[in-house]
Write an enzyme that holds these catalytic residues in place. Structure first.
Site, PDB file in Angstrom:
ATOM      1  N   ARG A  11     -32.064  -0.481  50.257  1.00 53.06           N
ATOM      2  CA  ARG A  11     -31.474  -1.451  49.326  1.00 53.06           C
ATOM      3  C   ARG A  11     -30.321  -0.858  48.537  1.00 53.06           C
ATOM      4  O   ARG A  11     -29.423  -1.588  48.114  1.00 53.06           O
ATOM      5  CB  ARG A  11     -32.548  -2.050  48.413  1.00 53.06           C
ATOM      6  CG  ARG A  11     -33.488  -3.001  49.158  1.00 53.06           C
ATOM      7  CD  ARG A  11     -34.525  -3.615  48.248  1.00 53.06           C
ATOM      8  NE  ARG A  11     -35.359  -2.629  47.602  1.00 53.06           N
ATOM      9  CZ  ARG A  11     -36.535  -2.206  48.058  1.00 53.06           C
ATOM     10  NH1 ARG A  11     -37.017  -2.710  49.177  1.00 53.06           N
ATOM     11  NH2 ARG A  11     -37.229  -1.299  47.406  1.00 53.06           N
ATOM     12  N   GLU A  68     -46.351  10.122  47.065  1.00 55.30           N
ATOM     13  CA  GLU A  68     -47.690  10.085  46.502  1.00 55.30           C
ATOM     14  C   GLU A  68     -48.695  10.686  47.487  1.00 55.30           C
ATOM     15  O   GLU A  68     -49.587  11.436  47.099  1.00 55.30           O
ATOM     16  CB  GLU A  68     -48.060   8.631  46.172  1.00 55.30           C
ATOM     17  CG  GLU A  68     -49.368   8.505  45.431  1.00 55.30           C
ATOM     18  CD  GLU A  68     -49.657   7.082  45.009  1.00 55.30           C
ATOM     19  OE1 GLU A  68     -50.778   6.847  44.555  1.00 55.30           O
ATOM     20  OE2 GLU A  68     -48.776   6.218  45.136  1.00 55.30           O
TER      21      GLU A  68
END
Length: 183
Positions: free
Chosen positions: A67, A104
């Site tokens: 994006r 993560e």
């Protein structure tokens, strides 16, 4: 915040749609496609980011996949600057510099064409969202390894509760982090 900045923030925020439980349960996804579809909002966003690039003396813009490409390319055109994509590993042809970073759960790697940057360049990194800051931090490392200077990081939205700003502070080395919207 001045009234122009506040009205810009309100316009942009009004065109960002919340999508519950996407891409997985418990996540509130911030969908920017309605903003992109609105020519007034998209132009306002482009102009705001281009002004930040000029204010901070950028000579080129780096957009982060994917994006960030959508936002950075028109900003580069508006500001009269070059555009350099930072891609996921294996997506750029030819010689690249890569930077691994922590997710993560696991790691990822991004790459850049080093020959697109020089020691005279001041790079503004542009992305849609600053979350944990991992990708932005890795991009700053790549920019410096390519020999260029960092002019700053500019994002449409900062998710303040994820502490990406705190992660980037040391990596920015005094360069600004600008968010048009902080949530």
């Amino acid at each position: 915040m001045n009234s122009t900045a506040e009205s810009t923030r309100e316009l942009l925020l009004s065109r960002i749609r919340d999508v519950q439980d996407y891409p997985k349960p418990g996540v509130l996804f911030k969908d920017i496609t309605p903003l992109l579809a609105d020519p007034v909002a998209f132009t306002t966003l482009t102009d705001s980011l281009a002004e930040l690039c000029v204010r901070h003396g950028a000579t080129k813009i780096v957009g982060l996949e994917a994006r960030g490409f959508i936002l950075a390319a028109p900003v580069a055109v508006r500001a009269g600057l070059g555009f350099v994509p930072v891609r996921k590993a294996g997506k750029l042809p030819g010689a690249t510099l890569g930077q691994e970073y922590e997710l993560e759960y696991g790691t990822a790697e991004i790459e850049i064409h080093a020959e697109d940057l020089s020691a005279d360049d001041r790079i503004m990194v542009i992305d849609d969202v600053l979350a944990t800051g991992g990708t932005a931090e890795a991009s700053l490392q790549l920019i410096r390894r390519a020999g260029a200077q960092v002019a700053g990081v500019s994002v449409l939205m900062e998710l303040g509760f994820l502490a990406g700003r705190a992660r980037l502070e040391a990596a920015l080395r005094g360069a600004p982090l600008e968010a048009l919207i902080t949530l």
